[in-house]
Design a protein around this motif. Structure first.
Motif, PDB file in Angstrom:
ATOM      1  N   ALA B   2      -9.097   1.910  -1.905  1.00 33.03           N
ATOM      2  CA  ALA B   2      -9.614   1.925  -0.539  1.00 33.03           C
ATOM      3  C   ALA B   2      -9.570   3.364  -0.029  1.00 33.03           C
ATOM      4  CB  ALA B   2      -8.772   1.024   0.348  1.00 33.03           C
ATOM      5  N   SER B   3     -10.566   3.706   0.774  1.00 32.83           N
ATOM      6  CA  SER B   3     -10.628   5.083   1.248  1.00 32.83           C
ATOM      7  C   SER B   3      -9.640   5.313   2.389  1.00 32.83           C
ATOM      8  CB  SER B   3     -12.052   5.406   1.693  1.00 32.83           C
ATOM      9  OG  SER B   3     -12.478   4.434   2.627  1.00 32.83           O
ATOM     10  N   THR B   4      -9.270   4.248   3.107  1.00 27.29           N
ATOM     11  CA  THR B   4      -8.326   4.417   4.215  1.00 27.29           C
ATOM     12  C   THR B   4      -7.057   3.622   3.922  1.00 27.29           C
ATOM     13  OG1 THR B   4      -9.377   2.533   5.270  1.00 27.29           O
ATOM     14  CG2 THR B   4     -10.134   4.710   5.951  1.00 27.29           C
ATOM     15  N   ARG B   5      -6.002   3.925   4.714  1.00 31.44           N
ATOM     16  CA  ARG B   5      -4.754   3.205   4.540  1.00 31.44           C
ATOM     17  C   ARG B   5      -4.940   1.739   4.888  1.00 31.44           C
ATOM     18  NH1 ARG B   5       0.105   6.401   5.544  1.00 31.44           N
ATOM     19  NH2 ARG B   5       0.925   4.834   6.956  1.00 31.44           N
ATOM     20  N   ALA B   6      -4.306   0.876   4.109  1.00 34.76           N
ATOM     21  CA  ALA B   6      -4.360  -0.561   4.384  1.00 34.76           C
ATOM     22  C   ALA B   6      -3.627  -0.850   5.691  1.00 34.76           C
ATOM     23  CB  ALA B   6      -3.735  -1.321   3.236  1.00 34.76           C
ATOM     24  N   ARG B   7      -4.231  -1.698   6.525  1.00 33.13           N
ATOM     25  CA  ARG B   7      -3.606  -2.090   7.805  1.00 33.13           C
ATOM     26  C   ARG B   7      -3.222  -3.565   7.718  1.00 33.13           C
ATOM     27  NH1 ARG B   7      -8.948  -0.978  10.802  1.00 33.13           N
ATOM     28  NH2 ARG B   7      -9.448  -2.045   8.852  1.00 33.13           N
ATOM     29  N   ILE B   8      -1.922  -3.820   7.833  1.00 38.54           N
ATOM     30  CA  ILE B   8      -1.431  -5.182   7.621  1.00 38.54           C
ATOM     31  C   ILE B   8      -0.927  -5.773   8.936  1.00 38.54           C
ATOM     32  CG2 ILE B   8       0.011  -6.636   6.140  1.00 38.54           C
ATOM     33  CD1 ILE B   8      -1.468  -4.641   4.415  1.00 38.54           C
ATOM     34  N   ALA B   9      -1.511  -6.906   9.336  1.00 42.84           N
ATOM     35  CA  ALA B   9      -1.028  -7.629  10.518  1.00 42.84           C
ATOM     36  C   ALA B   9       0.087  -8.584  10.067  1.00 42.84           C
ATOM     37  CB  ALA B   9      -2.165  -8.418  11.150  1.00 42.84           C
TER      38      ALA B   9
END
Lengths: 349, 349
Positions: B2-9
């Motif tokens: 992924a090009s951006t950091r993973a965002r985890i809810a």
């Protein structure tokens, strides 16, 4: 208690370690348990073993030609080989020369042979294989049935399994007040697949079955239940997983504990305790599975059974005979049928 | 990648040890993994925890009102409580503010919320819950699906599960050449219940699925398979049994090993080795289950999850995002549908 000694026909040719380990287990049982043993198989091989060891007076040899092998289609093989060891052993029960059969051979063949030669008990639509699982409570076991005799079961089969399991739990496992559970994916009565939902209603309505509700996968080991009923598909998957898990655990213990110098010393000190641990975990230390619903006592042992497992299976057979499991199931069914008839008559009036 | 950091809810309110253990696991993940965390739940409670500990800059609080409790009927609760933590977390994924949801709350509610808010992936008829089981081979795992999203599955559902499991195995578990099995009661293709028999044919015919045959209960742990598919009823029973068996084994070890003076000394020497043993056995040391087939990455953690499990679940979510599991399943389905269309056209010509 039975008035005479239990006579156990042992299929000497069935299993990965047949005939030697089977015979060894049978001889030990003939010495330590109050039973007569009929060793069924190739008489030359059996005699040769007994000559090199010891031939107890309460061990009789019954000759049989051939064995059903693991790669054979059971029903075909049972029909094509009438003198195979499993068939000869079943015939001994049919002819009242033996009270029970113990076999570590092809389990499908044992079931097919039992069905063809001994028939089903009155009131039982399908036989079931019951396996005893240990629980987390030391000394407490649970019988799970069916673990593979049937797939795509109907609710009334499971109701019959519950009844047979209750009788076994009460009279053989000596549980005063057995608790029956239905294997399911949740505790609530609204949970489950179509089979579970319909079976729940039958079990709840049957006053003869001490049903206390659904049992989840974790409850098999929790000790909350004495009898758990399920379709043979899920029961078989569970049984084979449980057997493997014991082996895996023992291997992980063997790999991890002795690592490093402290590990080796500690493991050496723990030798007797580890042996006790192995006894509690290892399925080979436990007996066989019982085939319920046919006209005789049949213990189906694991294919990898060695002498200790065969000894335990013979003890299980003796327990079932001495505690009159068959007779009690039959008595219940007759009573139950009379009641059903009476109820129908009442309704018809 | 992924090009951006993973965002985890992260559903901070779900689970037996919510919110504190959930928040603790999330904070550790925010420090040790390359992720942004959105903590979803009662902002006062979360803030109060963070004030007493530490509020990392990559941890955001998203307020939610209430939580779906374990005794609620999932679909009703999800509809009646639109602002419950699990719903708000799913909405973050729907609104593209997060890439994944991690929840240790009511698993049925998480599934219902995911279905209603994120929908199903194109070409997938039913979602499936996939659980990773350790095997006897150190470092090798197997993903089993479905472990409880569906009961009374159809063959084509299991075919879809096999496909999704293959993609997960290949791209997330980094198995170059995954082997797929069908959970069954025997190795032969003629074995099984109606569902297994019909599914076997579909799996064998599908060139995209590296199907190698039936897996018995024992094969779940043998390491022979990388993906095992089954109906959610048997999968759920198996999962809950497996979780319990780990606990039972650890308790038996705790009971048996320290007995006697030699036992106490030996156990003391083995302390670090026993810790490693526990890590290999205990399900709490492993991550959560993955909900396959919905329009977002959802990790369903065990209700008893504490900080280490939540940390592992967040890592699992990140792995699924970084390895584009969803995109790959979608791409396969589009390709597959085109092929089916082409085949149909060819047939029609």
């Amino acid at each position: 208690m039975a008035s005479t000694r239990a006579r156990i026909a042992v299929d000497a040719m069935g299993g990965d370690f047949a005939p030697n380990q089977i015979i060894a287990g049978a001889i030990r049982a003939s010495a330590e348990l109050d039973v007569d043993v009929l060793l069924v198989g190739d008489s030359q091989q059996i005699e040769s073993y007994l000559q090199h060891h010891h031939h107890p007076s309460n061990v009789e040899i019954v000759h049989a030609d051939g064995v059903v092998t693991m790669d054979e289609e059971p029903l075909t093989a049972i029909r094509r080989k009438p003198n195979a060891s499993i068939n000869v052993a079943m015939d001994l029960v049919k002819d009242k020369r033996a009270d029970a059969v113990v076999s570590a051979g092809h389990s499908g063949a044992a079931m097919a042979s039992a069905l063809l030669r001994l028939g089903r008990l009155k009131g039982i639509d399908r036989p079931a294989i019951g396996a005893v699982f240990p629980t987390i409570l030391a000394g407490k076991s649970v019988i799970v049935l069916d673990v593979g005799a049937n797939v795509d079961s109907r609710p009334k089969y499971l109701e019959q399994f519950a009844l047979m399991g209750t009788i076994y739990s009460k009279y053989v496992m000596a549980v005063e007040d057995p608790k029956v559970g239905l294997l399911n994916i949740g505790e609530e009565s609204s949970k489950g697949n179509d089979l579970a939902l319909r079976t729940y209603q039958l079990l709840e309505a049957n006053e003869k079955i001490p049903f206390i509700g659904n049992a989840e996968g974790r409850d098999v080991l929790s000790g909350r239940f004495d009898v758990i009923v399920c379709d043979g598909f899920v029961g078989n998957v569970l049984l084979k997983f449980a057997e493997a898990v014991g082996e895996v655990m023992l291997q992980i213990i063997k790999e991890e504990l002795p690592q490093g110098i402290r590990g080796q010393l500690g493991t050496a000190l723990l030798k007797p305790n580890l042996k006790r641990l192995k006894q509690r975990i290892d399925h080979a230390e436990h007996g066989g599975a019982l085939l319920f619903g046919v006209g005789g006592v049949c213990i189906i042992s694991h294919g990898s059974s060695q002498a200790p497992s065969i000894f335990n299976a013979i003890r299980q057979a003796k327990d079932a005979i001495d505690n009159q499991v068959l007779e009690r199931i039959q008595a219940y069914n007759e009573e139950h049928q009379q009641e059903t008839q009476t109820n129908t008559e009442t309704v018809n009036q």
